[in-house]
Design a protein around this motif. Structure first.
Motif, PDB file in Angstrom:
ATOM      1  N   ASP A 132      10.716   5.197  -1.565  1.00  0.00           N
ATOM      2  CA  ASP A 132       9.930   6.959  -1.497  1.00  0.00           C
ATOM      3  C   ASP A 132      10.978   7.281  -0.283  1.00  0.00           C
TER       4      ASP A 132
ATOM      5  N   GLN B 199      -1.738   5.755   8.901  1.00  0.00           N
ATOM      6  CA  GLN B 199      -1.805   6.550   8.808  1.00  0.00           C
ATOM      7  C   GLN B 199      -2.063   7.856  10.291  1.00  0.00           C
TER       8      GLN B 199
ATOM      9  N   ARG C 247       0.670  11.964  -9.490  1.00  0.00           N
ATOM     10  CA  ARG C 247       0.409  11.217 -11.154  1.00  0.00           C
ATOM     11  C   ARG C 247       0.757  12.474 -12.061  1.00  0.00           C
TER      12      ARG C 247
ATOM     13  N   PHE D 114       9.431  -0.152   0.330  1.00  0.00           N
ATOM     14  CA  PHE D 114       9.605   0.320  -1.010  1.00  0.00           C
ATOM     15  C   PHE D 114       9.063   2.375  -0.247  1.00  0.00           C
ATOM     16  N   GLN D 115       9.128   2.206   0.898  1.00  0.00           N
ATOM     17  CA  GLN D 115       8.643   3.169   1.679  1.00  0.00           C
ATOM     18  C   GLN D 115       9.490   3.453   1.905  1.00  0.00           C
TER      19      GLN D 115
ATOM     20  N   GLY E 200      -0.327   6.469 -12.183  1.00  0.00           N
ATOM     21  CA  GLY E 200       0.019   5.336 -11.698  1.00  0.00           C
ATOM     22  C   GLY E 200       0.955   4.216 -11.825  1.00  0.00           C
ATOM     23  N   LYS E 201       1.427   3.737 -10.930  1.00  0.00           N
ATOM     24  CA  LYS E 201       2.238   1.700 -11.020  1.00  0.00           C
ATOM     25  C   LYS E 201       1.959   1.631 -11.305  1.00  0.00           C
TER      26      LYS E 201
ATOM     27  N   ARG F 240       0.350  -2.942  -6.926  1.00  0.00           N
ATOM     28  CA  ARG F 240      -0.616  -3.538  -5.852  1.00  0.00           C
ATOM     29  C   ARG F 240      -1.588  -4.133  -6.971  1.00  0.00           C
TER      30      ARG F 240
ATOM     31  N   TYR G 105      -8.252   6.303  -3.157  1.00  0.00           N
ATOM     32  CA  TYR G 105      -8.758   6.937  -2.004  1.00  0.00           C
ATOM     33  C   TYR G 105      -7.959   7.203  -1.021  1.00  0.00           C
ATOM     34  N   SER G 106      -6.819   6.665  -0.921  1.00  0.00           N
ATOM     35  CA  SER G 106      -6.298   6.671   0.139  1.00  0.00           C
ATOM     36  C   SER G 106      -5.347   7.987  -0.330  1.00  0.00           C
TER      37      SER G 106
ATOM     38  N   ASP H  89      -5.271  11.546   1.640  1.00  0.00           N
ATOM     39  CA  ASP H  89      -3.723  12.279   2.080  1.00  0.00           C
ATOM     40  C   ASP H  89      -3.748  14.017   1.362  1.00  0.00           C
TER      41      ASP H  89
ATOM     42  N   HIS I 235      -6.159   2.096  -2.962  1.00  0.00           N
ATOM     43  CA  HIS I 235      -5.008   2.696  -2.856  1.00  0.00           C
ATOM     44  C   HIS I 235      -5.250   4.596  -3.441  1.00  0.00           C
TER      45      HIS I 235
ATOM     46  N   LYS J 184       1.465   2.023   7.230  1.00  0.00           N
ATOM     47  CA  LYS J 184       0.617   2.968   6.058  1.00  0.00           C
ATOM     48  C   LYS J 184       0.745   2.732   4.516  1.00  0.00           C
ATOM     49  N   THR J 185       2.424   2.118   4.685  1.00  0.00           N
ATOM     50  CA  THR J 185       2.391   1.698   3.079  1.00  0.00           C
ATOM     51  C   THR J 185       2.395  -0.390   3.009  1.00  0.00           C
TER      52      THR J 185
END
Ligand code: GRG
Length: 323
Positions: A249, A183, A112, A245-246, A60-61, A64, A95-96, A100, A93, A208-209
């Motif tokens: 995405d 969500q 990932r 960002f979203q 992951g990047k 956050r 966990y989400s 999801d 993050h 959500k994001t």
């Protein structure tokens, strides 16, 4: 130019190569901090601990935690205090993402670049690992209190207040008025195969994001002692960053590849989700990303007396990212 030479208040620009080098250093630092706060894999409940660590360490990047740290630096805060919060926000993050990916939600098998947690450990363990990460995140944040105990007494109580405020921000932004709320609306609309209005779509994106990105930047700022007015400004900037960002995405979902993203492409179409791309098409979305992020950057540079060139470039990078 080294970061140390780019103190607060300077507006020197880095070139792309310098930024990428700093980004690499920063990502490595995030990995070290996150790992330091993960639980030991031991005891009868070992499987859930392994599943937690598997999910967090899958890569992951680390955006956050980076945003949290850089926002703390922007206001001249103490990094050590930010560290437990950086690890905690990555746990929230993750966990989400774990939840999801479950069959009840997006039903994805890769994330990932690796098997999703429920594929690797089973569905029940996927649910438990997500729950455990969320819970452990809030436990981890309280580690900041231990760090505060080493401060001079006159700073101790102010710092405790800041810690509580940062924890409250992250609770709210990840909960029903934030990520979980967004969500919920998304899941419900997907189940009903609802064609979303622009207003509802914006609501979903903002919560959500956007909410967790807002949480990251606000928590970092509050730990450093930003004023209420500055906090409102940070929330506004982060909200724009989250939206851009979203949308990016959404664009990547239809323009990238599974190899680059490390997760399936065309997943929005497969899940019959309305996105910005559905309404506006890819080209218009690209223009929107530029427009919204441009506004965010302008607001960031207008923060009186506070400049952080790395944060500025980080925002540009994450909005124009390819994965
Ligand atoms: C289950 C309560 C609950 C919420 C799930 C985060 C989320 C809400 C869903 C994941 C799917 C998705 C498209 C979310 C939007 C935010 C987003 C783009 C997440 C991916 O974040 P990155 O790109 O991921 O930072 P890495 O893997 O780099 O950490």
């Amino acid at each position: 130019m080294k970061r140390a030479e780019m103190g607060r208040g300077t507006v020197n620009k880095w070139d792309q190569k310098e930024f990428k080098q700093e980004l690499c250093r920063c990502t490595e630092k995030m990995e070290t901090i996150i790992q330091a706060y993960l639980p030991k894999e031991e005891g009868f409940q070992r499987t859930v601990l392994e599943a937690m660590n598997y999910s967090v360490l899958a890569g992951g990047k680390r955006l956050r935690p980076m945003l949290l740290l850089e926002s703390c630096r922007l206001f001249g805060g103490d990094e050590r205090l930010a560290e437990p919060f950086m690890a905690a926000i990555e746990m929230i993050h993750t966990y989400s993402l774990v939840h999801d990916d479950l069959p009840a939600m997006d039903n994805d098998e890769f994330r990932r670049g690796k098997q999703t947690t429920h594929i690797r450990y089973g569905h029940a363990m996927g649910i438990l690992a997500g729950d455990a990460l969320l819970n452990y995140a809030f436990e981890t944040m309280t580690e900041a209190v231990e760090i505060a105990k080493h401060l001079p007494v006159e700073e101790y109580y102010t710092t405790l207040e800041r810690i509580l405020q940062a924890q409250r921000i992250l609770a709210r932004k990840s909960g029903i008025y934030g990520m979980v709320g967004g969500q919920t609306v998304d899941v419900e609309a997907t189940e009903k195969q609802e064609r979303l209005t622009q207003e509802k779509l914006d609501f979903i994106y903002r919560l959500k994001t956007g909410a967790l990105i807002e949480g990251a930047m606000m928590a970092g700022a509050v730990l450093a002692g930003a004023s209420p007015d500055e906090l409102v400004k940070m929330e506004g900037i982060a909200s724009k960053v989250g939206l851009a960002f979203q949308i990016q995405d959404d664009i990547l979902d239809v323009t990238s590849t599974v190899e680059v993203l490390g997760k399936p492409v065309f997943s929005d179409e497969r899940n019959q989700k309305t996105t910005y791309v559905t309404y506006r098409g890819v080209d218009e979305c690209r223009r929107l990303v530029e427009e919204i992020s441009g506004e965010a950057l302008k607001e960031l540079s207008a923060l009186d007396g506070h400049q952080n060139e790395f944060l500025r470039q980080l925002l540009i990078w994450l909005i124009s990212r390819e994965k």
